[in-house]
Scaffold this active site. Structure first.
Site, PDB file in Angstrom:
ATOM      1  N   SER A 103       0.836  -1.198   0.000  1.00 17.12           N
ATOM      2  CA  SER A 103       0.000   0.000   0.000  1.00 17.12           C
ATOM      3  C   SER A 103       0.881   1.263   0.000  1.00 17.12           C
ATOM      4  O   SER A 103       1.680   1.461  -0.895  1.00 17.12           O
ATOM      5  CB  SER A 103      -0.956  -0.054   1.195  1.00 17.12           C
ATOM      6  OG  SER A 103      -1.995   0.874   1.062  1.00 17.12           O
ATOM      7  N   HIS A 255      -7.407  -5.963  -0.207  1.00 15.23           N
ATOM      8  CA  HIS A 255      -6.222  -5.096  -0.165  1.00 15.23           C
ATOM      9  C   HIS A 255      -5.119  -5.669   0.729  1.00 15.23           C
ATOM     10  O   HIS A 255      -3.941  -5.489   0.461  1.00 15.23           O
ATOM     11  CB  HIS A 255      -6.650  -3.710   0.346  1.00 15.23           C
ATOM     12  CG  HIS A 255      -5.558  -2.691   0.346  1.00 15.23           C
ATOM     13  ND1 HIS A 255      -4.939  -2.254  -0.809  1.00 15.23           N
ATOM     14  CD2 HIS A 255      -4.957  -2.012   1.372  1.00 15.23           C
ATOM     15  CE1 HIS A 255      -4.024  -1.344  -0.507  1.00 15.23           C
ATOM     16  NE2 HIS A 255      -4.015  -1.189   0.819  1.00 15.23           N
TER      17      HIS A 255
END
Length: 276
Positions: A103, A255
């Protein structure tokens, strides 16, 4: 027999950085782990036991997250975070490394590759933050209001750790008390919200396309098919803009790929690093 993990804090670039170092005498390859926004080394707790079988591992809590300091004097820009990581690897004397970022950590990796292309032989980007603009001027100006950090705290409290985890994971059955408490821990002290206010002001936009085109380091992109934070089309675009890259898509994954698919991520990394 390998040495036990070395954990501690190191003063570097005017801030105290928490690290976990897993030395391995039988290899000269070191994997540097950089976590995402609102996260810490904790996010790699399932991946580290796999990686340390084959490589040295250095996992870093990027300030102001995890157990690193939350200084109000530090500049929380991506460029400065990248410089901090570079200086820490220099202190450890690491010469041959692979950078792995999840991320926001992926964007820090890209900044390092841009600033010092010779530093890493390869890079791994897990659902990397990409193409995000800088915060708007109204929010930046508002951040100078006294006690604005309390609004930041209130906003995070409203969304809540459990809700954030539900947004990040495809498989909600993985969410348990250990996971919730692990992600909550760094936010129990108010000073992190002062530092996050600084980050609102300091964080540049993500690297522009023309800079991405200049990055030649081999990059492995691993993405969750159902990533809601950095949707798959971001990974597909990033693959086109990074000229020496490949993209792996993990089915039924969100994610938080280090949480949901540590074994698959490890196998893809091992293959990628073994390739000449």
């Amino acid at each position: 027999m390998e040495q036990a993990v070395l954990t501690g804090h190191q003063q570097v670039n005017n801030i105290n950085i928490y690290y976990e170092f897993y030395p391995k005498s039988t290899t000269d390859k070191t994997v540097i782990l950089l976590h995402g926004f609102l996260s810490s080394t904790f996010t790699f707790r399932h991946l580290i036991p796999l990686l340390k079988q084959d490589y040295q591992v250095l996992s870093i809590d990027l300030p102001p997250f995890g157990k690193s300091d939350k200084s109000s004097r530090y500049v929380y820009s991506y460029k400065n975070l990248a410089q901090t990581v570079i200086k820490l690897t220099e202190l450890f004397g690491i010469k041959k490394m692979t950078l792995l970022g999840h991320s926001m950590g992926g964007q820090i990796v890209l900044n390092i590759l841009h600033m010092m292309p010779e530093l890493a032989d390869k890079a791994i980007l897990l659902c990397s933050s990409s193409y995000l603009k800088r915060f708007g001027l109204p929010l930046i100006l508002t951040s100078y209001i006294p006690y604005f950090h309390l609004f930041v705290k209130y906003w995070l409290a409203r969304t809540g750790v459990k809700k954030n985890l539900q947004d990040s994971l495809f498989n909600h059955s993985l969410i348990n008390e250990e996971m919730i408490n692990g992600y909550l821990q760094p936010f129990l002290q108010d000073k992190i919200f002062v530092a996050l206010t600084k980050m609102i002001r300091h964080r540049e936009g993500d690297l522009p396309v023309e800079v991405l085109h200049k990055i030649k380091t081999p990059c492995l992109l691993i993405w969750g098919e159902h990533d809601r934070s950095m949707p798959l089309h971001v990974g597909e675009r990033l693959k086109k803009d990074l000229t020496n890259s490949e993209l792996i898509v993990l089915k039924e994954t969100g994610h938080a790929v280090p949480e949901e698919r540590p074994e698959e991520v490890y196998q893809h990394i091992k293959r990628f690093l073994a390739a000449v």
